[in-house]
Enzyme design. Sequence first.
Site, PDB file in Angstrom:
ATOM      1  N   GLU A  55       4.300  13.339  -4.422  1.00  9.24           N
ATOM      2  CA  GLU A  55       3.515  13.254  -3.194  1.00  9.24           C
ATOM      3  C   GLU A  55       4.136  14.183  -2.155  1.00  9.24           C
ATOM      4  O   GLU A  55       5.337  14.122  -1.905  1.00  9.24           O
ATOM      5  CB  GLU A  55       3.507  11.812  -2.664  1.00  9.24           C
ATOM      6  CG  GLU A  55       2.595  11.671  -1.467  1.00  9.24           C
ATOM      7  CD  GLU A  55       2.596  10.261  -0.871  1.00  9.24           C
ATOM      8  OE1 GLU A  55       3.675   9.668  -0.740  1.00  9.24           O
ATOM      9  OE2 GLU A  55       1.499   9.772  -0.535  1.00  9.24           O
ATOM     10  N   CYS A  83      -2.555   8.868   2.987  1.00  9.38           N
ATOM     11  CA  CYS A  83      -2.208   8.337   1.663  1.00  9.38           C
ATOM     12  C   CYS A  83      -3.265   8.717   0.636  1.00  9.38           C
ATOM     13  O   CYS A  83      -2.959   8.907  -0.525  1.00  9.38           O
ATOM     14  CB  CYS A  83      -2.045   6.829   1.732  1.00  9.38           C
ATOM     15  SG  CYS A  83      -3.476   5.997   2.424  1.00  9.38           S
ATOM     16  N   GLU A 109       0.895  -1.182   0.000  1.00  7.51           N
ATOM     17  CA  GLU A 109       0.000   0.000   0.000  1.00  7.51           C
ATOM     18  C   GLU A 109       0.915   1.208   0.000  1.00  7.51           C
ATOM     19  O   GLU A 109       1.575   1.486   1.001  1.00  7.51           O
ATOM     20  CB  GLU A 109      -0.868   0.006   1.263  1.00  7.51           C
ATOM     21  CG  GLU A 109      -1.793  -1.174   1.406  1.00  7.51           C
ATOM     22  CD  GLU A 109      -2.956  -1.142   0.432  1.00  7.51           C
ATOM     23  OE1 GLU A 109      -3.101  -0.145  -0.303  1.00  7.51           O
ATOM     24  OE2 GLU A 109      -3.694  -2.131   0.392  1.00  7.51           O
TER      25      GLU A 109
END
Length: 476
Positions: free
Chosen positions: A378, A277, A243
């Site tokens: 990110e 996330c 993940e």
Amino acid sequence: MLINGEWIEKSSQKLESINPATGGVNHEVAAADKSQVDDAVASAKAAVAKPAWRNMLPHVRAGILHKIADGMTANSEKFARLQMMENGKVWSECVAQVASAAASFRYYAGVCETLGSEVTPSRGNYLSMTVYEPYGVITAITPWNSPMTMEAQKVAPALAGGNAVILKPSEVTPSPALELGRIALAAGLPPGILNVLPGTGAVTGAALVEHKDVRMVSFTGGTESGRRIAEVAARKLMPVGLELGGKSPHILFADADIKAAIASVSGGIFEGTGQSCVAGSRLFVQKAIHERVVEELTKVAKSLKVDLPDAPGAQMGPLASFPHRDKIEKMVNDAKLAGARIFTGGTRPDDSRLAKGSFYLPTLIGGVDNRAAIAQQEIFGPVLVIIPFEDEEDLIAQANDSAFGLASGIWTADYRRAWRVARRLEAGTVWINTYKQLSVATPFGGFKDSGIGREKGISGVRLYQQSKGIYFGMEG
Ligand code: NAD
């Protein structure tokens, strides 16, 4: 650290648990070195082979998972405080995350005692079955942003699936995992079935992944760490669940309920100080409403209460660590140098009470296109990039132009359009007229660089199991 049911305080390695709201040291934690990783794996390997665990009936195993959930609930304040003082999340969110973690144990207790094997269609004179068996020793490696929920999300299905688990929490947030170890022992989990090894990724994490007797890795964290783990796993021919990161598009069409959408966009990026996330970190706004959305969102961002995480009404705490804030400051400053426009934020708060913590203001950025570094990388902080779009085709092209594919959100009054766009977005989750709804009952994971495999849901337990076909001959 917890190895084979025993607490070990001695180690050649130490971690400092730091409170990001104050910069103070909470406490020191022993970090597992290579020989302690070997001890933990050996104890897990022995424990998983013992009849006490191997032959434990599913409803009895489920009973232990329920007791772990009870223990978490009974110690909710303690868990919440441990997380808050290590990652700086606001109190209400920490409390909600303990409840969510306990709920994951209950859900997988239910799965454990109800999910059966299968009799498969026969093509001859035999009876054939598929049964599911544990890998044996698995390691769960977790990040710092939501340690309790991530740990429950891995440990509960892995135990339900019959494995022994070595949990390696983030070096930033070792304490909730140690508390989980204590609760699991008290709940009757046999020694060695859950070992907890704080430590760095480079030493403890890498040694676990490399270890020949670790047969599966379940990892949540950054994409580059995930890639390194997958490379080792490829060599070992070991399955992985990954993940990873995201840069999720949150999309506002001109016909959307703008008031509801703006509240959701704000929550989607600023809750948890953007350290999620699935943070909706790229906001795509249809041109007709772009100006209005920028104006209203700027008002909302300016009104958010950035404060100490246990201050009443605090909406945003600090970033989880000082190096993380440095990284975010640099990314925003680089964007400014490259010509981006800062609508609000882009600095630390001007409040002397917060000066010792790693605080950063909610930040809205415009004047860049989707190819800009700030729109592609990110950030994992309270920084939202706002990008206008023309029509559906333009939107899809821009939204999918990303290495990541974790989540996405669509706001529109047209359900046909919502469906069309949802099917074309390259993302593991699509929210329509809502955002950041997450449920243990729904499989979750990423497309592209956001990961491999799906956690949660009934099938989440299968991530931690391998199937075996069994044939009974019926001749004679
Ligand atoms: P990170 O990758 O730096 O670390 C995550 C964990 O992996 C830590 O426990 C770390 O010690 C360990 N680790 C690092 N390198 C390793 C290696 N080579 N071998 C073994 N273990 C190693 O990530 P982080 O900074 O802790 O967390 C933030 C990242 O996590 C963000 O990218 C975020 O998007 C991602 N994340 C993803 C999800 C999801 O469900 N997709 C959820 C939360 C966070």
